[in-house]
Structures are given as structure tokens and as C-alpha cells.
Write an enzyme that holds these catalytic residues in place. Structure first.
Site: not given
Length: 397
Positions: A116, A129, A136, A140, A143, A375
Site C-alpha cells: 500500500e 508515504c 513487516c 509493534c 500498528c 499512520c
């Protein structure tokens, strides 16, 4: 005699032509040599194609009017100038755009991976962005991206292609028309003025490809983005921070979110490997650090978790002496998360403590929440490769 059963053999997919869009100068030179361009012409031809690809954004070889017809035909036979496939394009009520992009399969990948990319327009600038990995590894806890396991690193051209596709879609090439849908776009001549490596993935775990991609993005004879308008955000891969500053020389952002190791271990598990003291020391020694080149510290505001006034004061003490900006980020919710966003009054009191200590402390206005483009909300549906698939892919690379 019993006939042998018929075995259905699946036809192999024809190999896709490689795209020249997103290549470095050296790799473009190799591609032209493979197309039969004589050695003595290579430098000139690289310059020609570089301009057509990165200054004018052409997607057809036939548009390269100062390249000979014979070479154009040869390039057409061997290569393309394609962008990633757009699976979906969503536009928020605030003008934020999110693209779900499908990349070509590589090696023994079972399916084409997806990433994305998000464009955030404001009146005087536009921020893109971009992602550096499919998925990933960092996990986290606050997230959404971290809930998607790592599939693989993005190649240099796949990182650059996100910039080029975004420029296609919003009309950011010379003479191009905008999207014409009435949504907010900057009044500036350039519609993409800033690039942030804050999408999917940890960019410092894909150092070489990200570095090569940002070299292309900042090339003054091509995409021509200022290095002061490129920001790499890391969760704290401490050994690579000084190297990035020395070799890439872009702006740096640190995904901090806590002021003590116990809490940061929970929020950002990478902290168990590189604790806060080591991370802050690397920031103090970041090459080129000055009041003009401040480090941005990102701090997501989580209700009842890290938003007390005591933690605001601890944040000020932790960063004392570092030229810094502190971005307070209201938590952006995603399905099944256990966290809530801090109350607005709490965020304002926290920001007041930081501001009184002399730090610029803007509260980042959430953008694109309605399309999960804010975010910490990015997540594609690409599957994690099995260990055997990952090993096979590395063997075939």
C-alpha cells in the site's frame, strides 16, 4: 491393459518483460547494453532514457522522440515501462489517496505480493508515504501493518515505482493534467513535494534497496526531490542509523512511542534488541544533526498507556540536547486493536509540556482514517511465504 491416467501439465506463464522504470543508472546501462547499444553510445543513451523516464514520465518507448526508431523497436521487444498493477484506489473525504498495488511475482513466489502507498495532499505541499517491504517483522503492538508478517523486501525499482505511479495518478509530470475529480491537491507546481518512508516495513532492514531508490528520487536530473524533503522513519535499527546518515543524508524520524524500556518493549518489540539508551545515543551522533536538520520523534498517543504528564516530562528529559521535533500522533484505530486514542484534552496537556520545554510539538491531524490510510493502518492481504518458499526464492534470485 489399463491405460495410464492422463496427467494435466499446467502451462508455464510466459515471463513478463522487465520494466526499465525504477532502474538505477548502472542497471539502465546494463539493460541498454543487452539491447545491443554500442559501448561508445551507452552514456548518451542512458542520459536520454533517464530524462524520458524520470523527468517526463513516459510509459511508451514510441514517445521517446530523440531515440532512433530502431532502438525504440528493440527496447519495445525486450522491455516495458510499466508501473505496478493498481488493485484498488481509495480516496478519503479529506483528499488522501490510498493505492493497493500488486507487484510482479519473483522467483518461486506462490502469488503476486501486494503493498500500500498513500498520498496526503495539503494546500502547500503533498506527501507520499511509501513502503519498503511487503509486510513487516517488527510486530509493534499498536500498528496494523505489524499484524501482516513479512513476505519480502522490495526491490529498488519497486520502491521507486510507487513515486512514479503516484505522479501518474495525480498528474505530477510536466504538462500532465490532474485527476479531475475535484479533490484537494496542493497549489504548488509540484504535487509530490515530500516522500516519507513510513509505509509498510522497516526501511533500514532493506538498506541497500531503499538507499538506491532514494538516490534515484533525489537525482537532480530526474525525479529531483530534495534530500531535506525525504524522511526515513525507523523503529530503531541502531547499527544502521549512522550508516544511513553518512550514505543517504536524508532527514530521520524515530518511531519512539515510550520513554522507558519496559513500556517500549511492549509497544515496539525491537527495543528488546536495541534499548532506548542505545537508540538515543545513535540519534545524538546522527551525521549532519543540527537545528536545521532536526530528528523527528514520533509518539503515538495511547489512552492510559503512554499519555500521562509524567511521561511527557520524561520525554523532554530523554531528548534533552537533541535538535528535535516531536510529532504527537493520535492513535488511529484498526479492527480488533486493544488500544484507544487518548482524549483530546489529554493530548493537548501532553503537547503543552513538550512545547514549554522548547520543542516544536505539532499534533498530527489524522488523515485518511475512513479508508484505513492513516499512520499505522496500512496492511495488504499478501500471505507470508513458507520457509521452503522463502529458501527457494533466495536460491533462484
Amino acid at each position: 491393459m489399463t491405460a495410464a491416467p492422463l496427467v494435466k501439465i499446467a502451462a508455464e506463464e510466459p515471463a513478463a518483460k522487465p520494466s526499465l522504470a525504477g532502474l538505477t543508472r548502472d542497471r539502465l546501462k546494463l539493460a541498454l547494453a543487452a539491447a545491443g547499444v554500442p559501448e561508445k553510445q551507452l552514456r548518451m543513451r542512458v542520459g536520454q532514457l533517464w530524462s524520458w523516464i524520470y523527468v517526463r514520465g513516459v510509459t511508451r518507448f514510441e514517445d521517446m522522440t530523440d531515440v532512433s526508431k530502431d532502438l525504440r523497436r528493440r527496447l519495445e521487444e525486450l522491455y516495458v515501462l510499466d508501473r505496478p498493477e493498481i488493485v484498488s484506489e481509495q480516496i478519503s473525504v479529506d483528499g488522501t489517496r490510498k493505492w493497493l498495488l500488486r507487484l510482479p511475482k519473483r522467483g518461486h513466489e506462490a502469488r503476486a505480493p501486494e503493498i500500500e502507498t498513500v498520498y496526503i495532499p495539503e494546500s502547500d505541499r503533498g506527501t507520499l508515504c511509501i513502503s519498503s517491504q511487503v509486510g513487516c517483522t517488527l510486530n509493534c503492538s499498536f500498528c496494523h501493518t505489524g499484524t501482516q508478517k513479512l513476505v519480502r523486501n522490495l526491490e529498488t525499482e519497486e520502491i521507486v515505482a510507487q513515486i512514479m505511479l503516484a505522479r501518474d495518478r495525480i498528474g505530477d509530470w510536466p504538462g500532465a493534467k490532474g485527476p479531475g475529480d475535484g479533490r484537494l491537491l496542493p497549489q504548488s507546481e509540484r504535487k509530490i513535494t515530500n516522500v516519507v518512508l513510513m509505509g509498510m516495513g522497516e526501511p533500514l532492514y532493506n538498506f541497500d534497496n531503499v538507499k538506491a531508490a532514494m538516490d534515484i528520487a533525489s537525482d537532480g536530473e530526474g525525479l529531483s526531490l530534495s534530500k531535506r524533503r525525504i524522511t526515513l522513519s525507523t523503529s530503531g535499527v541502531v547499527p544502521e542509523i549512522p550508516r544511513w546518515g553518512e550514505e543517504a543524508d536524508t532527514m530521520l524520524a524515530i518511531s519512539l512511542h515510550a520513554t522507558n524500556d519496559a513500556l517500549r518493549d511492549e509497544l515496539v518489540p525491537l527495543n528488546r534488541k536495541y534499548p532506548i539508551a542505545e537508540l538515543i545515543e545513535a540519534c545524538r551522533n546522527y551525521p549532519g544533526l543540527s537545528n536545521a536538520r532536526r530528528i523527528t520523534f514520533e509518539y503515538v498517543m495511547l489512552k492510559g498507556v503512554n499519555d500521562s504528564l509524567a511521561e511527557a516530562r520524561a520525554l523532554v528529559r530523554l531528548l534533552a540536547g537533541i535538535p528535535a521535533k516531536i510529532n504527537l500522533i493520535p492513535f488511529n484505530p484498526w479492527p480488533n486493536t486493544r488500544y484507544e486514542c487518548s482524549d483530546w484534552e489529554t493530548i493537548e496537556r501532553f503537547a503543552d509540556v513538550v512545547n514549554r520545554a522548547g520543542y516544536a510539538s505539532p499534533v498530527r491531524t489524522p488523515r485518511g482514517r475512513d479508508i484505513l490510510a492513516a499512520c499505522g493502518q496500512l496492511r495488504s492481504e499478501s500471505l507470508k511465504l513458507s520457509a521452503s518458499e522463502r529458501n527457494a526464492a533466495s536460491q533462484g534470485a
